[in-house]
Structures are given as C-alpha cells and as structure tokens.
Design an enzyme around this catalytic site. Structure first.
Site, mmCIF file in Angstrom:
data_model
loop_
_atom_site.group_PDB
_atom_site.id
_atom_site.type_symbol
_atom_site.label_atom_id
_atom_site.label_comp_id
_atom_site.label_asym_id
_atom_site.label_seq_id
_atom_site.Cartn_x
_atom_site.Cartn_y
_atom_site.Cartn_z
ATOM 1 C CB CYS A 174 3.221 4.567 6.280
ATOM 2 S SG CYS A 174 2.751 5.529 4.866
ATOM 3 C CD GLU B 80 -2.741 0.997 2.568
ATOM 4 O OE1 GLU B 80 -3.698 0.237 2.638
ATOM 5 O OE2 GLU B 80 -2.388 1.737 3.486
ATOM 6 C CB SER C 281 12.709 3.727 13.518
ATOM 7 O OG SER C 281 12.027 4.224 12.389
ATOM 8 C CG LEU C 282 16.328 5.986 19.548
ATOM 9 C CD1 LEU C 282 17.584 5.272 19.094
ATOM 10 C CD2 LEU C 282 16.681 7.317 20.212
ATOM 11 C CG HIS C 283 10.708 3.293 17.847
ATOM 12 N ND1 HIS C 283 10.089 4.428 17.380
ATOM 13 C CD2 HIS C 283 10.886 2.500 16.745
ATOM 14 C CE1 HIS C 283 9.910 4.337 16.076
ATOM 15 N NE2 HIS C 283 10.392 3.191 15.674
ATOM 16 C CB SER D 3 12.264 5.837 7.802
ATOM 17 O OG SER D 3 12.013 5.459 9.130
ATOM 18 C CG ASN E 181 -2.551 3.720 14.375
ATOM 19 O OD1 ASN E 181 -3.553 3.026 14.519
ATOM 20 N ND2 ASN E 181 -2.543 4.877 13.741
ATOM 21 C CB CYS F 223 6.009 -2.722 13.308
ATOM 22 S SG CYS F 223 5.845 -2.509 11.530
ATOM 23 C CB CYS G 67 9.576 -3.258 15.385
ATOM 24 S SG CYS G 67 11.117 -2.737 14.608
ATOM 25 C CD GLU H 276 15.615 -0.956 7.889
ATOM 26 O OE1 GLU H 276 14.939 -0.525 8.832
ATOM 27 O OE2 GLU H 276 16.372 -0.225 7.214
ATOM 28 C CB CYS I 184 4.165 6.896 2.780
ATOM 29 S SG CYS I 184 4.723 5.625 3.884
ATOM 30 C CB CYS J 153 9.585 -5.715 7.865
ATOM 31 S SG CYS J 153 11.129 -5.024 8.495
#
Ligand code: SAH
Ligand code: SF4
Length: 374
Positions: free
Chosen positions: A346, A97, A225-227, A203, A303, A124, A121, A172, A110, A117
């Site tokens: 995304c 998408e 993308s640290l998080h 990213s 999300n 995700c 994570c 990724e 995007c 992936c």
C-alpha cells in the site's frame, strides 16, 4: 446538423447532496437519492434497470441521462492466505492498486486517494513517482464498490464483508479533501457501506490546516505518519514538515481528538529505517515527544525498493525499539509479517503517474502486475 452528444451523469460519483440536487434538477423527488444510493453502494448494482423500487418510467429516464461507471479492474488475485489485490486502470497510463486483508473476523481494505503523491517522502515509492492527479469520488468509492462486490452478488447488508477501510494507498488524502470526505461519508452511511466511524481511518503525513477542517465535518479515525522524533530528521524524511512542524501537527491532532465526542487514542505510524531513525536515542526522544498525546505506536519496518538508498533494520533493532517504547508504557505494535507484505505494498504503490516515456510506463505496469501476481 451533427447531433450534440451530452455526457451522461455518473451516479457513482455523486454524494448524497449532489444526488438529491441532481434529482431535483430533473424534476424528481430528492428522497429517491436514498433508494439509488442503496442500489449502488449497499446492493452493488450498476444497472439502472435493476433498481426495481423505482418506477419503470423513472428507470428509463435515468438510463437515458445517467450511467454508473465502475472501475476497470485490469488484474485481480486472491493469495493463499485470503489476501486480495486489485489493479485498477484510472487513465490510459495510470494504475492504482488496492488490497483487502482478511484477519480473524475482520477485513481491512486499503484505498488510494491520488495517483502518485506530491509530498515526496524520501522512503516512499509512491512519492518518488511524483504527483499525477487527484482521484475523483467515483474512483475512490469505486475501489470499495469493487472490493465489496468481490464477495458475490447480491450483497448481504446484514453481513458485510469489509469491516475496515484505511486511506493508506497511494496519495495524501488530505490534499484531495472533498472527494475523500465524500467517499468516507459513503463508507459510514448505513444506506451505503455502513462501516463504523472508528473503522474508517484516514492516514496523513500532517497537512495541519486540513486536519482542523476535517474535524469540522467528520470524526473518523485519524492516523499520523510521524516517522521521526524531531523536526530536523522529519524535514528530511517527510518534507511537508518544513511547512508544518511536529509540534504544530501534534497540536492539530489534539484539537481533532478534542472535537470527537468519544475518547480517542490516535495511532502514530513510524517507519523504521536502518540507522536513520531506529536508534535507542530516537526511541527515547519519541517517547518524550508523545507524552502530550493519547496514542499507540505502530512500527513499520521499511520496505526497500530500488534506488531508495535505505535499508530495513535487523529484527533485533526493530525489537529493541519496540521494547523501549513498551517499557515507557506505550502500546507498540509491529506491522505483522503478512500485513507487512501487503500494507507495504500500500505504501509502495507505483502506478505510472505521467507520460515520461512509454518504455518506463510499460516497465512500471509490469512491475505492478508482477507484484500483484507474487
Ligand atoms: N499519504 C498518507 C497515506 C498513504 S501512505 C500517509 O503518508 O500517511 C501509506 C502508508 O505506507 C504510510 O503509513 C506510509 O508511511 C507507508 N509507507 C510508505 N512507504 C513505505 C515503505 N517504503 N515501507 C513501508 N511503509 C511505507
Ligand atoms: Fe505521499 Fe504518504 Fe508516500 Fe509520503 S508516505 S509520499 S505522504 S503517499
């Protein structure tokens, strides 16, 4: 004897160098590559016979041995606020998408780099689907091609509709290095999409050796993308951290920034997950950690999706985290409500990634379509 069917060369999938090499291999001049790239990527043409600055005989020759494969759009929708979504079929059972978000005088696309992936994570949905395969150059740049053509043909190279591209869809990007770099090179090529290098963003979850490799071939914008503010927590949320620690990652980012010819402020993405990484102690640790890097921070409220086990923090907790970082002098944004919706889509892409069961396949496709229709 049965005729041997040879596969036609797909011109959508060639970078400049391979286009030149291909032309030489068929006894044509390499400079024709620029003409062909312009037709496909600047003008949005997918029919070789329309390439009117090539001789008729060359067009005929090319048509016999080449094709221009365009992505198969299975669903598209423009929402009331102008946001466009496309669902593209890349294999019998794989969908990706992409989303175009217009905002004031810019439009951000995007783009996906893989189906599924492998980084997995914990927050995700794409990661939860597992990894199916890398997208090829034609499938990556084809997303930009479709989006650019959606504004109508002929395209106008002097008023380009897509101003920004972010590699923040499925996958990724640094684990699909060459096709991603080739695609980004076409995005910034004046004869193709003509975007500014600062407006094409990759990213990454932090594939350290690939960040160093990237610095040798480009200086496009990098987002991390640290998080999490420490290794213990990041090992849990972003498992690649067990291989490349936060400090190794930040060192690589600093090296990348140094290799760019201009002054860079790196964007740090930080998903806020309720009571997991959104406390004031986390904010304090993050603030301390990031002193070593010129950066701004983009907070992304988590999300939720089914089975994730995580929750989105309350508005108060999000605000509190942001205010703390701002007080510490960091430019800190929260992904806007509208961007939230779409960009989270995304990060949450759930194209079916392997052949588990047909039932599951259908249900996931339906979810994507349902989400796209929303
Ligand atoms: N793999 C790369 C790029 C794709 S992920 C990376 O991780 O950077 C795209 C973005 O969506 C990342 O910023 C990711 O952190 C975010 N994302 C993933 N899952 C999300 C979720 N459940 N809610 C909000 N954002 C999410
Ligand atoms: Fe992969 Fe990025 Fe999702 Fe992590 S956040 S699983 S790296 S797509």
């Amino acid at each position: 004897m049965a005729a041997v069917e040879t596969k036609k060369m797909n011109l959508m999938g060639l970078n400049r160098k391979s286009m030149e090499d291909f032309l030489v291999s068929i006894d044509e001049k390499p400079f024709r590559a620029t003409q062909i790239i312009k037709w496909i990527h600047q003008r949005g043409v997918s029919d070789i016979s329309q390439m009117t600055d090539l001789s008729k005989s060359l067009r005929k020759k090319l048509s016999e041995i080449c094709e221009i494969n365009v992505p198969e759009v299975v669903y598209e929708k423009t929402s009331n606020d102008g946001t466009k979504k496309w669902v593209i079929k890349v294999d019998e059972s794989d969908l990706i998408e992409m989303v175009l978000i217009p905002e004031n005088n810019r439009s951000t696309l995007c783009v996906s780099s893989q189906v599924g992936c492998a980084v997995d994570c914990s927050f995700c949905a794409t990661g939860k689907q597992g990894f199916s395969r890398n997208l090829t150059l034609d499938e990556i740049i084809g997303q930009v091609w479709v989006a650019a053509n959606s504004f109508g043909l002929p395209r106008n190279p002097n008023s380009r509709h897509i101003t920004n591209v972010v590699m923040m869809g499925m996958g990724e990007p640094l684990l699909n290095f060459e096709p991603v770099v080739d695609a980004m090179n076409l995005m910034v090529d004046d004869n193709a999409y003509g975007l500014s290098k600062r407006k094409v963003t990759l990213s990454t979850s932090g594939i350290v050796p690939k960040i160093d490799e990237l610095s040798k071939v480009t200086d496009i914008a990098l987002t991390i993308s640290l998080h999490a503010p420490n290794d213990e927590l990041r090992n849990e949320l972003v498992p690649i951290n067990k291989k490349y620690s936060i400090q190794e990652l930040l060192d690589a980012v600093n090296r990348y920034v140094e290799s760019c010819n201009d002054k860079r402020v790196t964007t740090i993405e930080y998903i806020l997950i309720d009571k997991v990484n959104d406390g004031l102690d986390h904010a304090a640790e993050l603030s301390q950690l990031l002193r070593q890097l010129p950066c701004k921070i983009n907070l992304i409220p988590f999300n939720p999706f089914e089975g994730s086990g995580y929750l989105k923090p309350s508005g108060n907790r999000i605000k509190r985290f942001q205010s703390y970082l701002q007080e510490q002098g960091y430019v800190t944004t929260i992904r806007s409500t509208r961007g939230d919706d779409i960009m989270a889509a995304c990060g949450q892409l759930v194209g079916q990634v392997n052949d588990r069961t047909r039932r599951k396949e259908r249900s996931i496709k339906n979810q994507i379509i349902a989400k796209a229709i929303q």
